[in-house]
Design a protein around this motif. Structure first.
Motif, PDB file in Angstrom:
ATOM      1  N   SER A  12       0.829  -1.207   0.000  1.00  0.00           N
ATOM      2  CA  SER A  12       0.000   0.000   0.000  1.00  0.00           C
ATOM      3  C   SER A  12       0.864   1.258   0.000  1.00  0.00           C
ATOM      4  O   SER A  12       0.543   2.237  -0.670  1.00  0.00           O
ATOM      5  CB  SER A  12      -0.974   0.005   1.176  1.00  0.00           C
ATOM      6  N   GLU A  13       1.976   1.216   0.722  1.00  0.00           N
ATOM      7  CA  GLU A  13       2.888   2.361   0.747  1.00  0.00           C
ATOM      8  C   GLU A  13       3.553   2.562  -0.607  1.00  0.00           C
ATOM      9  O   GLU A  13       3.687   3.692  -1.076  1.00  0.00           O
ATOM     10  CB  GLU A  13       3.940   2.164   1.843  1.00  0.00           C
ATOM     11  N   VAL A  14       3.963   1.473  -1.241  1.00  0.00           N
ATOM     12  CA  VAL A  14       4.602   1.552  -2.565  1.00  0.00           C
ATOM     13  C   VAL A  14       3.639   2.136  -3.597  1.00  0.00           C
ATOM     14  O   VAL A  14       4.026   2.953  -4.433  1.00  0.00           O
ATOM     15  CB  VAL A  14       5.085   0.152  -3.018  1.00  0.00           C
ATOM     16  N   LEU A  15       2.375   1.734  -3.506  1.00  0.00           N
ATOM     17  CA  LEU A  15       1.383   2.172  -4.489  1.00  0.00           C
ATOM     18  C   LEU A  15       0.687   3.478  -4.118  1.00  0.00           C
ATOM     19  O   LEU A  15       0.023   4.082  -4.954  1.00  0.00           O
ATOM     20  CB  LEU A  15       0.330   1.079  -4.682  1.00  0.00           C
ATOM     21  N   GLY A  16       0.806   3.873  -2.861  1.00  0.00           N
ATOM     22  CA  GLY A  16       0.157   5.098  -2.421  1.00  0.00           C
ATOM     23  C   GLY A  16      -1.342   4.959  -2.255  1.00  0.00           C
ATOM     24  O   GLY A  16      -2.091   5.914  -2.459  1.00  0.00           O
ATOM     25  N   ILE A  17      -1.787   3.751  -1.881  1.00  0.00           N
ATOM     26  CA  ILE A  17      -3.209   3.521  -1.616  1.00  0.00           C
ATOM     27  C   ILE A  17      -3.344   2.867  -0.243  1.00  0.00           C
ATOM     28  O   ILE A  17      -2.369   2.387   0.324  1.00  0.00           O
ATOM     29  CB  ILE A  17      -3.884   2.664  -2.710  1.00  0.00           C
ATOM     30  N   GLU A  31     -12.077  -4.370  -7.645  1.00  0.00           N
ATOM     31  CA  GLU A  31     -10.997  -4.509  -8.607  1.00  0.00           C
ATOM     32  C   GLU A  31     -10.286  -3.174  -8.752  1.00  0.00           C
ATOM     33  O   GLU A  31     -10.904  -2.116  -8.640  1.00  0.00           O
ATOM     34  CB  GLU A  31     -11.555  -4.945  -9.961  1.00  0.00           C
ATOM     35  N   PRO A  32      -8.980  -3.225  -9.004  1.00  0.00           N
ATOM     36  CA  PRO A  32      -8.241  -1.968  -9.155  1.00  0.00           C
ATOM     37  C   PRO A  32      -8.665  -1.234 -10.421  1.00  0.00           C
ATOM     38  O   PRO A  32      -9.060  -1.857 -11.413  1.00  0.00           O
ATOM     39  CB  PRO A  32      -6.779  -2.415  -9.241  1.00  0.00           C
ATOM     40  N   ARG A  38      -2.099  -0.463 -13.618  1.00  0.00           N
ATOM     41  CA  ARG A  38      -0.873  -0.089 -14.336  1.00  0.00           C
ATOM     42  C   ARG A  38       0.270   0.139 -13.351  1.00  0.00           C
ATOM     43  O   ARG A  38       1.391  -0.299 -13.573  1.00  0.00           O
ATOM     44  CB  ARG A  38      -1.114   1.171 -15.161  1.00  0.00           C
ATOM     45  N   GLU A  39      -0.023   0.802 -12.231  1.00  0.00           N
ATOM     46  CA  GLU A  39       0.996   1.048 -11.211  1.00  0.00           C
ATOM     47  C   GLU A  39       1.474  -0.256 -10.581  1.00  0.00           C
ATOM     48  O   GLU A  39       2.666  -0.441 -10.366  1.00  0.00           O
ATOM     49  CB  GLU A  39       0.464   1.987 -10.123  1.00  0.00           C
ATOM     50  N   LEU A  44       5.721  -3.611  -9.563  1.00  0.00           N
ATOM     51  CA  LEU A  44       6.089  -4.976  -9.198  1.00  0.00           C
ATOM     52  C   LEU A  44       6.735  -5.717 -10.363  1.00  0.00           C
ATOM     53  O   LEU A  44       7.112  -6.881 -10.215  1.00  0.00           O
ATOM     54  CB  LEU A  44       4.870  -5.751  -8.693  1.00  0.00           C
ATOM     55  N   ASP A  45       6.828  -5.055 -11.500  1.00  0.00           N
ATOM     56  CA  ASP A  45       7.430  -5.630 -12.706  1.00  0.00           C
ATOM     57  C   ASP A  45       6.783  -6.961 -13.086  1.00  0.00           C
ATOM     58  O   ASP A  45       7.454  -7.989 -13.225  1.00  0.00           O
ATOM     59  CB  ASP A  45       8.945  -5.803 -12.518  1.00  0.00           C
ATOM     60  N   ILE A  46       5.437  -6.927 -13.196  1.00  0.00           N
ATOM     61  CA  ILE A  46       4.692  -8.102 -13.632  1.00  0.00           C
ATOM     62  C   ILE A  46       3.787  -7.705 -14.789  1.00  0.00           C
ATOM     63  O   ILE A  46       3.494  -6.530 -15.004  1.00  0.00           O
ATOM     64  CB  ILE A  46       3.859  -8.715 -12.488  1.00  0.00           C
ATOM     65  N   GLU A  47       3.354  -8.701 -15.548  1.00  0.00           N
ATOM     66  CA  GLU A  47       2.488  -8.459 -16.698  1.00  0.00           C
ATOM     67  C   GLU A  47       1.153  -7.858 -16.251  1.00  0.00           C
ATOM     68  O   GLU A  47       0.571  -8.286 -15.243  1.00  0.00           O
ATOM     69  CB  GLU A  47       2.208  -9.766 -17.437  1.00  0.00           C
ATOM     70  N   ALA A  48       0.684  -6.887 -17.009  1.00  0.00           N
ATOM     71  CA  ALA A  48      -0.593  -6.247 -16.699  1.00  0.00           C
ATOM     72  C   ALA A  48      -1.745  -7.254 -16.727  1.00  0.00           C
ATOM     73  O   ALA A  48      -2.688  -7.142 -15.957  1.00  0.00           O
ATOM     74  CB  ALA A  48      -0.864  -5.110 -17.677  1.00  0.00           C
ATOM     75  N   SER A  49      -1.652  -8.243 -17.608  1.00  0.00           N
ATOM     76  CA  SER A  49      -2.722  -9.246 -17.706  1.00  0.00           C
ATOM     77  C   SER A  49      -2.886 -10.017 -16.394  1.00  0.00           C
ATOM     78  O   SER A  49      -3.979 -10.427 -16.040  1.00  0.00           O
ATOM     79  CB  SER A  49      -2.444 -10.210 -18.862  1.00  0.00           C
ATOM     80  N   ILE A  50      -1.807 -10.188 -15.644  1.00  0.00           N
ATOM     81  CA  ILE A  50      -1.889 -10.865 -14.349  1.00  0.00           C
ATOM     82  C   ILE A  50      -2.683 -10.013 -13.370  1.00  0.00           C
ATOM     83  O   ILE A  50      -3.549 -10.505 -12.660  1.00  0.00           O
ATOM     84  CB  ILE A  50      -0.485 -11.159 -13.787  1.00  0.00           C
ATOM     85  N   VAL A  51      -2.402  -8.731 -13.377  1.00  0.00           N
ATOM     86  CA  VAL A  51      -3.100  -7.809 -12.472  1.00  0.00           C
ATOM     87  C   VAL A  51      -4.581  -7.731 -12.828  1.00  0.00           C
ATOM     88  O   VAL A  51      -5.441  -7.710 -11.955  1.00  0.00           O
ATOM     89  CB  VAL A  51      -2.461  -6.402 -12.530  1.00  0.00           C
ATOM     90  N   LEU A  52      -4.867  -7.713 -14.124  1.00  0.00           N
ATOM     91  CA  LEU A  52      -6.242  -7.573 -14.581  1.00  0.00           C
ATOM     92  C   LEU A  52      -6.992  -8.902 -14.627  1.00  0.00           C
ATOM     93  O   LEU A  52      -8.186  -8.932 -14.874  1.00  0.00           O
ATOM     94  CB  LEU A  52      -6.260  -6.917 -15.964  1.00  0.00           C
ATOM     95  N   GLY A  53      -6.277  -9.995 -14.423  1.00  0.00           N
ATOM     96  CA  GLY A  53      -6.933 -11.312 -14.403  1.00  0.00           C
ATOM     97  C   GLY A  53      -7.394 -11.787 -15.763  1.00  0.00           C
ATOM     98  O   GLY A  53      -8.374 -12.517 -15.874  1.00  0.00           O
ATOM     99  N   ILE A  54      -6.676 -11.388 -16.805  1.00  0.00           N
ATOM    100  CA  ILE A  54      -7.040 -11.832 -18.160  1.00  0.00           C
ATOM    101  C   ILE A  54      -5.957 -12.682 -18.767  1.00  0.00           C
ATOM    102  O   ILE A  54      -4.878 -12.771 -18.296  1.00  0.00           O
ATOM    103  CB  ILE A  54      -7.352 -10.654 -19.104  1.00  0.00           C
TER     104      ILE A  54
END
Length: 54
Positions: A12-17, A31-32, A38-39, A44-54
């Motif tokens: 949360s500190e890294v992302l500012g939320i 969901e974010p 994107r942040e 975290l240097d991971i694929e956006a599709s992982i974050v978005l669940g697609i």
């Protein structure tokens, strides 16, 4: 988070939320936004599709 050894508080500190918002994302209660996804992807240097669940 686990692979990088990050706690919800640290993330949360890294992302500012809030820690409660991180908890909601992890528990599937919300969901974010694209901006936050994107942040997460960038900081975290991971694929956006992982974050978005697609």
């Amino acid at each position: 988070m686990q692979e990088r050894g990050l706690s919800q508080k640290t993330l949360s500190e890294v992302l500012g939320i809030s820690t409660s918002r991180i908890s909601e994302y992890l528990n599937g209660k919300s969901e974010p936004t694209l901006k936050v996804a994107r942040e997460i992807s960038r900081k975290l240097d991971i694929e956006a599709s992982i974050v978005l669940g697609i």
